[in-house]
Design an enzyme around this catalytic site. Structure first.
Site, PDB file in Angstrom:
ATOM      1  N   TYR A  42       0.838  -1.207   0.000  1.00 11.48           N
ATOM      2  CA  TYR A  42       0.000   0.000   0.000  1.00 11.48           C
ATOM      3  C   TYR A  42       0.875   1.262   0.000  1.00 11.48           C
ATOM      4  CZ  TYR A  42      -4.520  -2.207   1.355  1.00 11.48           C
ATOM      5  OH  TYR A  42      -5.685  -2.921   1.401  1.00 11.48           O
ATOM      6  N   GLY A  43       2.091   1.117   0.528  1.00 10.63           N
ATOM      7  CA  GLY A  43       2.960   2.270   0.794  1.00 10.63           C
ATOM      8  C   GLY A  43       3.154   3.207  -0.378  1.00 10.63           C
ATOM      9  N   CYS A  73      -2.783  -1.579   9.848  1.00 13.28           N
ATOM     10  CA  CYS A  73      -1.883  -1.071   8.816  1.00 13.28           C
ATOM     11  C   CYS A  73      -1.747   0.431   9.033  1.00 13.28           C
ATOM     12  CB  CYS A  73      -2.516  -1.358   7.452  1.00 13.28           C
ATOM     13  SG  CYS A  73      -1.654  -0.623   6.070  1.00 13.28           S
ATOM     14  N   THR A  75      -0.355   2.569   7.029  1.00 17.75           N
ATOM     15  CA  THR A  75      -0.617   3.300   5.779  1.00 17.75           C
ATOM     16  C   THR A  75      -2.117   3.488   5.578  1.00 17.75           C
ATOM     17  OG1 THR A  75       1.316   2.114   4.942  1.00 17.75           O
ATOM     18  CG2 THR A  75       0.089   3.427   3.360  1.00 17.75           C
ATOM     19  N   CYS A 183       5.193   0.687  10.597  1.00 22.10           N
ATOM     20  CA  CYS A 183       4.568  -0.206   9.616  1.00 22.10           C
ATOM     21  C   CYS A 183       4.435  -1.557  10.299  1.00 22.10           C
ATOM     22  CB  CYS A 183       5.453  -0.311   8.373  1.00 22.10           C
ATOM     23  SG  CYS A 183       4.931  -1.589   7.214  1.00 22.10           S
ATOM     24  N   THR A 184       3.262  -2.179  10.160  1.00 16.47           N
ATOM     25  CA  THR A 184       3.029  -3.422  10.906  1.00 16.47           C
ATOM     26  C   THR A 184       3.832  -4.610  10.364  1.00 16.47           C
ATOM     27  OG1 THR A 184       1.036  -3.809   9.587  1.00 16.47           O
ATOM     28  CG2 THR A 184       0.749  -2.732  11.726  1.00 16.47           C
TER      29      THR A 184
HETATM   30  N1  DGL Z   1       1.702  -3.057   6.949  1.00 13.12           N
HETATM   31  C1  DGL Z   1       1.427  -1.804   6.381  1.00 13.12           C
HETATM   32  C2  DGL Z   1       1.655  -0.617   7.229  1.00 13.12           C
HETATM   33  O1  DGL Z   1       1.569  -0.741   8.435  1.00 13.12           O
HETATM   34  C3  DGL Z   1       1.379  -1.682   4.901  1.00 13.12           C
HETATM   35  C4  DGL Z   1       2.658  -1.579   4.213  1.00 13.12           C
HETATM   36  C5  DGL Z   1       2.506  -1.566   2.720  1.00 13.12           C
HETATM   37  O2  DGL Z   1       1.681  -2.327   2.204  1.00 13.12           O
HETATM   38  O3  DGL Z   1       3.218  -0.807   2.088  1.00 13.12           O
HETATM   39  O4  DGL Z   1       1.907   0.450   6.769  1.00 13.12           O
END
Ligand code: DGL
Length: 257
Positions: A42-43, A73, A75, A183-184
Protein backbone atom coordinates in the site's frame (compact mmCIF):
# COMPACT_ATOMS: atom_id res chain seq x y z
CA UNK A 1 -23.61 -9.37 18.82
CA UNK A 2 -21.00 -10.22 21.49
CA UNK A 3 -20.04 -13.47 19.79
CA UNK A 4 -19.53 -12.06 16.30
CA UNK A 5 -15.94 -11.61 15.15
CA UNK A 6 -13.54 -8.69 15.16
CA UNK A 7 -12.42 -7.85 11.63
CA UNK A 8 -8.77 -7.00 11.01
CA UNK A 9 -6.98 -6.11 7.79
CA UNK A 10 -3.64 -5.13 6.31
CA UNK A 11 -2.06 -5.09 2.85
CA UNK A 12 -0.48 -8.47 3.66
CA UNK A 13 1.04 -10.48 6.49
CA UNK A 14 2.15 -7.36 8.44
CA UNK A 15 -1.08 -7.11 10.41
CA UNK A 16 -0.34 -10.54 11.87
CA UNK A 17 1.97 -8.68 14.29
CA UNK A 18 -1.11 -6.81 15.54
CA UNK A 19 -3.29 -9.94 15.47
CA UNK A 20 -0.69 -11.68 17.64
CA UNK A 21 -1.07 -8.98 20.32
CA UNK A 22 -4.87 -8.97 20.00
CA UNK A 23 -5.17 -12.75 20.26
CA UNK A 24 -3.04 -12.74 23.39
CA UNK A 25 -4.91 -9.91 25.07
CA UNK A 26 -8.40 -11.10 24.04
CA UNK A 27 -8.33 -14.91 24.27
CA UNK A 28 -12.10 -15.32 23.88
CA UNK A 29 -12.59 -13.23 20.77
CA UNK A 30 -13.09 -14.52 17.23
CA UNK A 31 -11.20 -12.82 14.42
CA UNK A 32 -11.42 -12.56 10.64
CA UNK A 33 -8.11 -11.48 9.14
CA UNK A 34 -7.94 -10.12 5.58
CA UNK A 35 -4.60 -9.66 3.78
CA UNK A 36 -4.99 -7.49 0.68
CA UNK A 37 -2.10 -9.21 -1.05
CA UNK A 38 -3.47 -8.49 -4.53
CA UNK A 39 -2.73 -4.82 -3.80
CA UNK A 40 0.37 -5.02 -1.58
CA UNK A 41 2.35 -2.86 -0.94
CA UNK A 42 0.00 0.00 0.00
CA UNK A 43 2.96 2.27 0.79
CA UNK A 44 3.39 3.51 -2.77
CA UNK A 45 -0.32 3.78 -3.63
CA UNK A 46 -2.28 7.03 -3.77
CA UNK A 47 -4.52 8.09 -0.90
CA UNK A 48 -7.58 7.45 -3.15
CA UNK A 49 -6.48 3.87 -3.88
CA UNK A 50 -5.80 3.18 -0.20
CA UNK A 51 -9.24 4.55 0.75
CA UNK A 52 -10.89 2.48 -1.98
CA UNK A 53 -9.22 -0.76 -0.89
CA UNK A 54 -9.93 -0.07 2.79
CA UNK A 55 -13.60 0.63 2.04
CA UNK A 56 -14.02 -2.54 0.00
CA UNK A 57 -12.46 -4.73 2.68
CA UNK A 58 -14.44 -3.02 5.42
CA UNK A 59 -17.69 -3.60 3.52
CA UNK A 60 -16.74 -7.29 3.11
CA UNK A 61 -15.99 -7.61 6.85
CA UNK A 62 -19.23 -5.90 7.81
CA UNK A 63 -21.15 -8.36 5.61
CA UNK A 64 -19.57 -11.03 7.82
CA UNK A 65 -21.09 -9.23 10.83
CA UNK A 66 -17.85 -7.93 12.35
CA UNK A 67 -18.60 -5.90 15.49
CA UNK A 68 -15.42 -3.85 15.33
CA UNK A 69 -12.65 -3.40 12.78
CA UNK A 70 -8.94 -3.10 13.48
CA UNK A 71 -7.05 -1.37 10.69
CA UNK A 72 -3.77 -3.23 11.27
CA UNK A 73 -1.88 -1.07 8.82
CA UNK A 74 -0.29 2.32 9.44
CA UNK A 75 -0.62 3.30 5.78
CA UNK A 76 -4.36 2.55 5.72
CA UNK A 77 -4.93 4.16 9.13
CA UNK A 78 -3.13 7.38 8.32
CA UNK A 79 -4.76 7.72 4.90
CA UNK A 80 -8.20 6.20 5.26
CA UNK A 81 -9.48 5.83 8.84
CA UNK A 82 -11.31 9.16 8.98
CA UNK A 83 -13.18 8.29 5.75
CA UNK A 84 -13.97 4.81 7.08
CA UNK A 85 -15.34 6.31 10.31
CA UNK A 86 -17.55 8.68 8.30
CA UNK A 87 -18.90 6.00 5.98
CA UNK A 88 -19.41 2.86 8.09
CA UNK A 89 -21.58 2.28 11.18
CA UNK A 90 -18.97 0.33 13.12
CA UNK A 91 -16.12 1.25 15.47
CA UNK A 92 -12.56 1.26 14.16
CA UNK A 93 -9.23 0.93 15.93
CA UNK A 94 -6.24 2.06 13.91
CA UNK A 95 -2.47 2.01 14.25
CA UNK A 96 -0.13 4.90 13.62
CA UNK A 97 3.55 5.50 14.42
CA UNK A 98 3.98 5.75 18.19
CA UNK A 99 5.67 9.16 18.18
CA UNK A 100 4.28 10.19 21.57
CA UNK A 101 5.83 7.45 23.78
CA UNK A 102 9.09 7.73 21.87
CA UNK A 103 9.18 11.51 22.31
CA UNK A 104 8.34 11.19 26.02
CA UNK A 105 11.02 8.56 26.59
CA UNK A 106 13.78 10.18 24.54
CA UNK A 107 16.82 11.47 26.42
CA UNK A 108 18.66 12.69 23.33
CA UNK A 109 15.52 14.49 22.07
CA UNK A 110 16.03 12.81 18.68
CA UNK A 111 13.85 9.91 17.55
CA UNK A 112 13.70 7.96 14.31
CA UNK A 113 10.58 6.78 12.45
CA UNK A 114 10.77 4.04 9.84
CA UNK A 115 7.56 3.82 7.82
CA UNK A 116 6.12 3.64 4.31
CA UNK A 117 6.02 6.64 2.02
CA UNK A 118 2.22 6.67 2.27
CA UNK A 119 2.35 6.99 6.05
CA UNK A 120 5.10 9.59 6.17
CA UNK A 121 3.38 11.87 3.65
CA UNK A 122 -0.05 11.59 5.28
CA UNK A 123 -1.71 14.53 7.00
CA UNK A 124 -2.43 12.45 10.11
CA UNK A 125 1.26 11.60 10.55
CA UNK A 126 2.23 15.27 10.11
CA UNK A 127 -0.38 16.34 12.67
CA UNK A 128 0.62 13.68 15.21
CA UNK A 129 4.27 14.67 14.85
CA UNK A 130 3.42 18.36 15.30
CA UNK A 131 1.29 17.61 18.36
CA UNK A 132 3.59 15.23 20.21
CA UNK A 133 7.11 16.04 19.15
CA UNK A 134 7.33 19.80 19.50
CA UNK A 135 10.67 19.82 21.31
CA UNK A 136 11.96 16.70 19.66
CA UNK A 137 13.75 16.18 16.37
CA UNK A 138 12.02 13.47 14.34
CA UNK A 139 14.14 11.80 11.66
CA UNK A 140 11.98 9.92 9.18
CA UNK A 141 12.98 7.26 6.71
CA UNK A 142 10.97 5.39 4.07
CA UNK A 143 11.56 1.64 4.46
CA UNK A 144 12.05 1.00 0.76
CA UNK A 145 11.51 -2.65 -0.18
CA UNK A 146 11.08 -3.84 3.41
CA UNK A 147 7.41 -4.82 3.09
CA UNK A 148 8.26 -6.86 -0.01
CA UNK A 149 11.00 -8.69 1.93
CA UNK A 150 8.57 -9.65 4.68
CA UNK A 151 5.98 -10.71 2.07
CA UNK A 152 8.66 -12.91 0.48
CA UNK A 153 9.31 -14.64 3.82
CA UNK A 154 12.77 -13.06 4.07
CA UNK A 155 12.36 -11.00 7.23
CA UNK A 156 15.25 -12.65 9.04
CA UNK A 157 17.73 -12.85 6.16
CA UNK A 158 21.07 -11.36 5.15
CA UNK A 159 19.19 -9.42 2.44
CA UNK A 160 16.98 -7.87 5.11
CA UNK A 161 20.01 -6.92 7.17
CA UNK A 162 21.69 -5.26 4.17
CA UNK A 163 18.54 -3.39 3.19
CA UNK A 164 18.01 -2.20 6.78
CA UNK A 165 21.62 -1.10 7.08
CA UNK A 166 21.27 1.01 3.92
CA UNK A 167 17.91 2.44 4.93
CA UNK A 168 19.06 3.41 8.43
CA UNK A 169 22.46 4.81 7.50
CA UNK A 170 21.32 8.47 7.13
CA UNK A 171 19.19 8.26 10.28
CA UNK A 172 22.00 6.79 12.38
CA UNK A 173 24.12 9.88 11.71
CA UNK A 174 21.79 11.54 14.24
CA UNK A 175 21.82 10.64 17.95
CA UNK A 176 18.48 8.81 17.90
CA UNK A 177 17.67 6.77 21.03
CA UNK A 178 14.28 5.43 19.86
CA UNK A 179 13.29 3.89 16.55
CA UNK A 180 9.54 3.89 15.98
CA UNK A 181 8.31 1.09 13.74
CA UNK A 182 5.66 2.81 11.64
CA UNK A 183 4.57 -0.21 9.62
CA UNK A 184 3.03 -3.42 10.91
CA UNK A 185 5.32 -5.50 8.69
CA UNK A 186 8.40 -4.20 10.49
CA UNK A 187 8.08 -6.02 13.86
CA UNK A 188 8.95 -9.18 11.90
CA UNK A 189 12.26 -7.50 11.03
CA UNK A 190 13.22 -7.00 14.70
CA UNK A 191 15.82 -9.84 14.81
CA UNK A 192 17.57 -8.35 11.73
CA UNK A 193 17.09 -4.81 13.07
CA UNK A 194 18.79 -5.73 16.34
CA UNK A 195 21.84 -6.81 14.38
CA UNK A 196 21.97 -3.43 12.64
CA UNK A 197 21.03 -0.94 15.37
CA UNK A 198 23.30 0.23 18.16
CA UNK A 199 22.22 -1.27 21.49
CA UNK A 200 21.38 2.18 22.81
CA UNK A 201 18.44 2.51 20.38
CA UNK A 202 15.09 1.33 21.71
CA UNK A 203 12.69 -0.19 19.18
CA UNK A 204 9.12 1.06 19.60
CA UNK A 205 6.27 -1.12 18.30
CA UNK A 206 2.70 -0.28 19.21
CA UNK A 207 0.81 -3.55 18.60
CA UNK A 208 0.21 -3.91 22.35
CA UNK A 209 -1.26 -0.42 22.52
CA UNK A 210 -3.70 -1.38 19.74
CA UNK A 211 -4.72 -4.50 21.67
CA UNK A 212 -5.28 -2.43 24.84
CA UNK A 213 -7.36 0.14 22.93
CA UNK A 214 -9.45 -2.66 21.35
CA UNK A 215 -10.08 -4.18 24.78
CA UNK A 216 -11.13 -0.77 26.16
CA UNK A 217 -13.57 -0.25 23.29
CA UNK A 218 -15.09 -3.73 23.74
CA UNK A 219 -15.52 -3.08 27.48
CA UNK A 220 -17.07 0.34 26.91
CA UNK A 221 -19.56 -1.01 24.38
CA UNK A 222 -20.15 -4.25 26.34
CA UNK A 223 -19.27 -6.21 23.24
CA UNK A 224 -16.69 -8.59 24.69
CA UNK A 225 -17.10 -12.26 23.94
CA UNK A 226 -16.63 -14.83 26.65
CA UNK A 227 -17.02 -18.14 24.88
CA UNK A 228 -15.06 -19.70 22.06
CA UNK A 229 -12.11 -18.68 19.90
CA UNK A 230 -11.70 -18.97 16.15
CA UNK A 231 -9.48 -17.11 13.70
CA UNK A 232 -10.21 -17.17 9.96
CA UNK A 233 -7.68 -15.99 7.40
CA UNK A 234 -8.34 -14.64 3.90
CA UNK A 235 -6.19 -13.16 1.16
CA UNK A 236 -7.22 -11.26 -1.96
CA UNK A 237 -4.45 -13.05 -3.93
CA UNK A 238 -3.72 -16.77 -4.33
CA UNK A 239 -2.05 -17.38 -0.96
CA UNK A 240 1.56 -18.55 -0.80
CA UNK A 241 1.00 -21.47 1.58
CA UNK A 242 4.68 -21.72 2.58
CA UNK A 243 4.76 -18.07 3.58
CA UNK A 244 1.57 -18.33 5.63
CA UNK A 245 2.78 -21.54 7.27
CA UNK A 246 5.94 -19.72 8.34
CA UNK A 247 3.61 -17.38 10.27
CA UNK A 248 1.79 -20.35 11.80
CA UNK A 249 -1.26 -20.11 9.52
CA UNK A 250 -2.37 -23.47 8.12
CA UNK A 251 -5.71 -22.51 6.63
CA UNK A 252 -6.18 -19.52 4.37
CA UNK A 253 -8.73 -18.91 1.62
CA UNK A 254 -8.70 -16.59 -1.32
CA UNK A 255 -11.46 -14.01 -1.69
CA UNK A 256 -12.30 -11.47 -4.36
CA UNK A 257 -12.91 -8.05 -2.89
N1 DGL B 1 1.70 -3.06 6.95
C1 DGL B 1 1.43 -1.80 6.38
C2 DGL B 1 1.65 -0.62 7.23
O1 DGL B 1 1.57 -0.74 8.44
C3 DGL B 1 1.38 -1.68 4.90
C4 DGL B 1 2.66 -1.58 4.21
C5 DGL B 1 2.51 -1.57 2.72
O2 DGL B 1 1.68 -2.33 2.20
O3 DGL B 1 3.22 -0.81 2.09
O4 DGL B 1 1.91 0.45 6.77
Amino acid sequence: MRNVPIGIFDSGVGGLSVLRALAEKLPHENFIYVADQAYTPYGKRSKEEIINRSERITAWLIKRHCKLIVVACNTATTNAISTLRENFPVSFVGIEPAIKPAALGSKTAVVGVLATQGTLTSELFQNTTNDHAKDIQVITQVGKGLVQLVEAGMADSIEAEIQLKNALKPMLKHPIDHLVLGCTHYPFLIPALKRVLPQSVRIVDCSDAVARQTERLLNDTVLNNSSSRSIQYYSTAPPNKTLWKSFGVENIKMIQV
